[in-house]
Motif scaffolding. Structure first.
Motif, PDB file in Angstrom:
ATOM      1  N   PRO A  65       1.905  -5.122   7.791  1.00 18.80           N
ATOM      2  CA  PRO A  65       2.769  -5.170   7.206  1.00 18.80           C
ATOM      3  C   PRO A  65       3.579  -5.680   7.126  1.00 18.80           C
ATOM      4  O   PRO A  65       4.118  -6.953   9.274  1.00 18.80           O
ATOM      5  CB  PRO A  65       3.824  -3.604   8.662  1.00 18.80           C
ATOM      6  N   ARG A 123       3.534   8.422  15.890  1.00 21.21           N
ATOM      7  CA  ARG A 123       2.518   7.206  14.824  1.00 21.21           C
ATOM      8  C   ARG A 123       3.451   8.350  13.433  1.00 21.21           C
ATOM      9  O   ARG A 123       3.949   9.481  13.717  1.00 21.21           O
ATOM     10  CB  ARG A 123       1.117   8.248  15.212  1.00 21.21           C
ATOM     11  N   PRO A 124       3.879   7.235  12.760  1.00 19.79           N
ATOM     12  CA  PRO A 124       4.191   7.916  11.475  1.00 19.79           C
ATOM     13  C   PRO A 124       3.807   8.860  11.378  1.00 19.79           C
ATOM     14  O   PRO A 124       2.827   9.376  11.077  1.00 19.79           O
ATOM     15  CB  PRO A 124       4.270   6.673  10.934  1.00 19.79           C
ATOM     16  N   ALA A 125       4.433  10.643  10.224  1.00 21.00           N
ATOM     17  CA  ALA A 125       4.080  11.725  10.045  1.00 21.00           C
ATOM     18  C   ALA A 125       3.076  10.720   8.676  1.00 21.00           C
ATOM     19  O   ALA A 125       3.569  10.395   8.034  1.00 21.00           O
ATOM     20  CB  ALA A 125       5.006  12.116   9.468  1.00 21.00           C
ATOM     21  N   THR A 137       6.517   6.485  -0.210  1.00 22.79           N
ATOM     22  CA  THR A 137       6.584   5.756   0.630  1.00 22.79           C
ATOM     23  C   THR A 137       5.416   4.081   0.325  1.00 22.79           C
ATOM     24  O   THR A 137       4.536   4.800   0.360  1.00 22.79           O
ATOM     25  CB  THR A 137       6.135   5.955   2.109  1.00 22.79           C
ATOM     26  N   VAL A 160       0.962  -1.284   0.187  1.00 24.49           N
ATOM     27  CA  VAL A 160       0.024  -0.016   0.364  1.00 24.49           C
ATOM     28  C   VAL A 160       1.006   1.158   0.397  1.00 24.49           C
ATOM     29  O   VAL A 160       2.357   0.994   0.193  1.00 24.49           O
ATOM     30  CB  VAL A 160      -1.062   0.385   1.227  1.00 24.49           C
ATOM     31  N   THR A 161       0.190   2.343  -0.783  1.00 22.47           N
ATOM     32  CA  THR A 161       1.189   3.137   0.005  1.00 22.47           C
ATOM     33  C   THR A 161       0.975   4.040   0.811  1.00 22.47           C
ATOM     34  O   THR A 161       0.002   3.907   1.217  1.00 22.47           O
ATOM     35  CB  THR A 161       0.645   4.692  -1.604  1.00 22.47           C
ATOM     36  N   ALA A 162       1.744   4.392   1.769  1.00 24.25           N
ATOM     37  CA  ALA A 162       2.073   5.112   3.068  1.00 24.25           C
ATOM     38  C   ALA A 162       2.259   6.773   2.747  1.00 24.25           C
ATOM     39  O   ALA A 162       1.643   7.155   3.459  1.00 24.25           O
ATOM     40  CB  ALA A 162       2.831   4.458   3.985  1.00 24.25           C
ATOM     41  N   GLY A 163       2.660   7.283   1.764  1.00 25.62           N
ATOM     42  CA  GLY A 163       3.149   8.869   1.322  1.00 25.62           C
ATOM     43  C   GLY A 163       3.358   8.748   0.615  1.00 25.62           C
ATOM     44  O   GLY A 163       3.812   8.223  -0.220  1.00 25.62           O
ATOM     45  N   ARG A 172      12.126  13.309   7.066  1.00 24.98           N
ATOM     46  CA  ARG A 172      10.350  12.959   7.655  1.00 24.98           C
ATOM     47  C   ARG A 172      10.427  12.945   9.369  1.00 24.98           C
ATOM     48  O   ARG A 172       8.678  13.158   9.668  1.00 24.98           O
ATOM     49  CB  ARG A 172       9.864  12.124   6.884  1.00 24.98           C
ATOM     50  N   ARG A 184      12.225  -1.867   6.961  1.00 24.83           N
ATOM     51  CA  ARG A 184      12.062  -2.895   7.308  1.00 24.83           C
ATOM     52  C   ARG A 184      10.890  -3.601   7.142  1.00 24.83           C
ATOM     53  O   ARG A 184      10.502  -4.367   6.635  1.00 24.83           O
ATOM     54  CB  ARG A 184      11.239  -2.805   9.897  1.00 24.83           C
ATOM     55  N   THR A 185       9.418  -2.733   7.075  1.00 22.92           N
ATOM     56  CA  THR A 185       8.406  -2.940   6.527  1.00 22.92           C
ATOM     57  C   THR A 185       8.152  -2.222   5.135  1.00 22.92           C
ATOM     58  O   THR A 185       7.294  -2.729   3.964  1.00 22.92           O
ATOM     59  CB  THR A 185       7.588  -3.396   6.947  1.00 22.92           C
ATOM     60  N   VAL A 216       4.796  -0.106   1.891  1.00 22.74           N
ATOM     61  CA  VAL A 216       4.592  -0.479   2.787  1.00 22.74           C
ATOM     62  C   VAL A 216       4.387  -2.029   2.450  1.00 22.74           C
ATOM     63  O   VAL A 216       3.101  -2.189   1.366  1.00 22.74           O
ATOM     64  CB  VAL A 216       3.673  -0.276   3.986  1.00 22.74           C
ATOM     65  N   ARG A 275      14.049  10.050   4.789  1.00 27.38           N
ATOM     66  CA  ARG A 275      13.142  10.261   5.603  1.00 27.38           C
ATOM     67  C   ARG A 275      13.681  10.368   7.268  1.00 27.38           C
ATOM     68  O   ARG A 275      12.872  10.214   7.482  1.00 27.38           O
ATOM     69  CB  ARG A 275      14.102   7.869   5.929  1.00 27.38           C
ATOM     70  N   LEU A 285       2.196  -5.710   2.768  1.00 28.12           N
ATOM     71  CA  LEU A 285       1.907  -6.363   3.325  1.00 28.12           C
ATOM     72  C   LEU A 285       1.120  -7.846   3.296  1.00 28.12           C
ATOM     73  O   LEU A 285       1.564  -8.539   2.453  1.00 28.12           O
ATOM     74  CB  LEU A 285       0.214  -5.661   3.436  1.00 28.12           C
TER      75      LEU A 285
HETATM   76  C1  LIG Z   1       1.078   2.382   5.823  1.00 27.05           C
HETATM   77  C2  LIG Z   1      -0.028   1.015   7.089  1.00 27.05           C
HETATM   78  C3  LIG Z   1      -0.566   0.029   6.223  1.00 27.05           C
HETATM   79  C4  LIG Z   1       0.909   1.664   8.449  1.00 27.05           C
HETATM   80  O1  LIG Z   1       0.856   1.105   9.576  1.00 27.05           O
HETATM   81  P1  LIG Z   1       0.400   0.997  10.581  1.00 27.05           P
HETATM   82  O2  LIG Z   1      -0.171   0.584  11.666  1.00 27.05           O
HETATM   83  O3  LIG Z   1       0.726   2.875  10.767  1.00 27.05           O
HETATM   84  O4  LIG Z   1       2.113  -0.158  10.908  1.00 27.05           O
HETATM   85  P2  LIG Z   1       4.013   0.090  11.272  1.00 27.05           P
HETATM   86  O5  LIG Z   1       3.693   1.665  12.806  1.00 27.05           O
HETATM   87  O6  LIG Z   1       4.152  -1.123  11.630  1.00 27.05           O
HETATM   88  O7  LIG Z   1       4.937   0.633  10.175  1.00 27.05           O
HETATM   89  C5  LIG Z   1       5.154  -0.335   9.165  1.00 27.05           C
HETATM   90  C6  LIG Z   1       6.138   1.010   8.482  1.00 27.05           C
HETATM   91  O8  LIG Z   1       5.020   2.206   7.789  1.00 27.05           O
HETATM   92  C7  LIG Z   1       5.939   2.841   7.440  1.00 27.05           C
HETATM   93  N1  LIG Z   1       4.799   4.185   7.581  1.00 27.05           N
HETATM   94  C8  LIG Z   1       4.064   4.313   8.522  1.00 27.05           C
HETATM   95  N2  LIG Z   1       3.232   5.758   8.018  1.00 27.05           N
HETATM   96  C9  LIG Z   1       4.288   6.039   6.877  1.00 27.05           C
HETATM   97  C10 LIG Z   1       3.938   7.337   6.221  1.00 27.05           C
HETATM   98  N3  LIG Z   1       2.497   8.068   6.879  1.00 27.05           N
HETATM   99  N4  LIG Z   1       4.930   7.399   5.611  1.00 27.05           N
HETATM  100  C11 LIG Z   1       5.102   6.943   5.475  1.00 27.05           C
HETATM  101  N5  LIG Z   1       6.144   6.074   6.246  1.00 27.05           N
HETATM  102  C12 LIG Z   1       5.090   5.462   6.669  1.00 27.05           C
HETATM  103  C13 LIG Z   1       6.248   2.353   9.409  1.00 27.05           C
HETATM  104  O9  LIG Z   1       7.817   3.738   9.069  1.00 27.05           O
HETATM  105  C14 LIG Z   1       6.760   1.366   9.130  1.00 27.05           C
HETATM  106  O10 LIG Z   1       7.949   1.643   8.235  1.00 27.05           O
HETATM  107  P3  LIG Z   1       9.262   0.661   8.427  1.00 27.05           P
HETATM  108  O11 LIG Z   1       8.873  -0.528   8.866  1.00 27.05           O
HETATM  109  O12 LIG Z   1      10.133   0.474   7.241  1.00 27.05           O
HETATM  110  O13 LIG Z   1      10.017   0.737   9.524  1.00 27.05           O
HETATM  111  C15 LIG Z   1      -1.643   1.584   7.577  1.00 27.05           C
HETATM  112  O14 LIG Z   1      -1.273   3.009   7.995  1.00 27.05           O
HETATM  113  C16 LIG Z   1      -2.723   1.742   6.195  1.00 27.05           C
HETATM  114  O15 LIG Z   1      -2.641   1.012   5.940  1.00 27.05           O
HETATM  115  N6  LIG Z   1      -2.870   3.235   5.803  1.00 27.05           N
HETATM  116  C17 LIG Z   1      -3.668   3.775   4.301  1.00 27.05           C
HETATM  117  C18 LIG Z   1      -3.269   2.748   3.030  1.00 27.05           C
HETATM  118  C19 LIG Z   1      -3.736   3.652   2.018  1.00 27.05           C
HETATM  119  O16 LIG Z   1      -4.787   2.949   2.498  1.00 27.05           O
HETATM  120  N7  LIG Z   1      -3.020   3.000   1.056  1.00 27.05           N
HETATM  121  C20 LIG Z   1      -3.830   4.285  -0.495  1.00 27.05           C
HETATM  122  C21 LIG Z   1      -4.353   2.757  -0.591  1.00 27.05           C
HETATM  123  S1  LIG Z   1      -2.778   1.650  -1.627  1.00 27.05           S
END
Ligand SMILES: CC(C)(COP(=O)(O)OP(=O)(O)OC[C@H]1O[C@@H](n2cnc3c(N)ncnc32)[C@H](O)[C@@H]1OP(=O)(O)O)[C@@H](O)C(=O)NCCC(=O)NCCS
Length: 153
Positions: free
Chosen positions: A106, A151-153, A96, A38-41, A133, A68-69, A98, A130, A100
């Motif tokens: 993750p 919480r990640p930004a 970024t 998924v796209t995290a950011g 960020r 890591r993930t 992630v 990173r 799954l």
């Molecule tokens: C992205 C997501 C899976 C992270 O879940 P989470 O519960 O915060 O998981 P974690 O805290 O274990 O973080 C997992 C990884 O994501 C990264 N991450 C989470 N949010 C982030 C953000 N906003 N920007 C950058 N990295 C981010 C963390 O740094 C971590 O990286 P690492 O394992 O390499 O150190 C979750 O927030 C999510 O599902 N978001 C919605 C994604 C989505 O719908 N995208 C659009 C459609 S694809």
């Protein structure tokens, strides 16, 4: 790019370019991790020059760093005017992604082997983004009185 991609100014809509960047970044991340992602950011999306209707647009994605993930994927966008073959670098994006697991959590990704000088430069620059960020997130959270790093930004 065709007329359905145009904005009211007659250029290719920025959102169209962003969507395609997201798609190629996702594919590059899937290839690296062999997982769904998924796209995290989206850290950055620059629009150096407009893309014109009728231009042939190429999106090139590379996984710049793997943590890591999560992975940073860089996307370079080039537009070619097919009548004269002139190619312009129009956009750069950093996303970024992630990985799954089957339950949607993750999951760890393979490390990245940065071998060439270009790969090493991309990884170094991804680490800088990173760091920035995370520092920005912590500063904002401190300003709001919430727990830094919670919480990640
Ligand atoms: C992205 C997501 C899976 C992270 O879940 P989470 O519960 O915060 O998981 P974690 O805290 O274990 O973080 C997992 C990884 O994501 C990264 N991450 C989470 N949010 C982030 C953000 N906003 N920007 C950058 N990295 C981010 C963390 O740094 C971590 O990286 P690492 O394992 O390499 O150190 C979750 O927030 C999510 O599902 N978001 C919605 C994604 C989505 O719908 N995208 C659009 C459609 S694809």
């Amino acid at each position: 790019m065709g007329i359905v991609d145009a904005n009211s100014a007659g250029y290719v809509h920025g959102g169209t370019v962003m969507k395609l960047c997201d798609e190629v970044a996702g594919l590059a991340a899937v290839r690296h991790s062999r997982c769904r992602v998924v796209t995290a950011g989206m850290d950055r999306m620059t629009f150096q020059e407009p893309i014109h209707i009728g231009e042939l647009v190429t999106f090139t994605a590379s996984v710049n760093a793997a943590w890591r993930t999560s992975m940073e994927v860089g996307v370079r966008v080039d537009a070619e005017q097919p009548r004269d073959g002139v190619v312009r670098h129009t956009n750069t994006a950093y996303l970024t992604m992630v990985a799954l697991d089957e339950d949607g959590r993750p999951t760890a990704v393979p490390p990245l082997e940065a071998v060439s000088a270009d790969e090493q430069r991309r990884e170094r620059e991804a680490q800088t983004r990173r760091r920035n960020r995370l520092a920005e997130r912590d500063e904002i959270q401190r300003g709001r009185g919430t727990q830094p790093g919670s919480r990640p930004a």
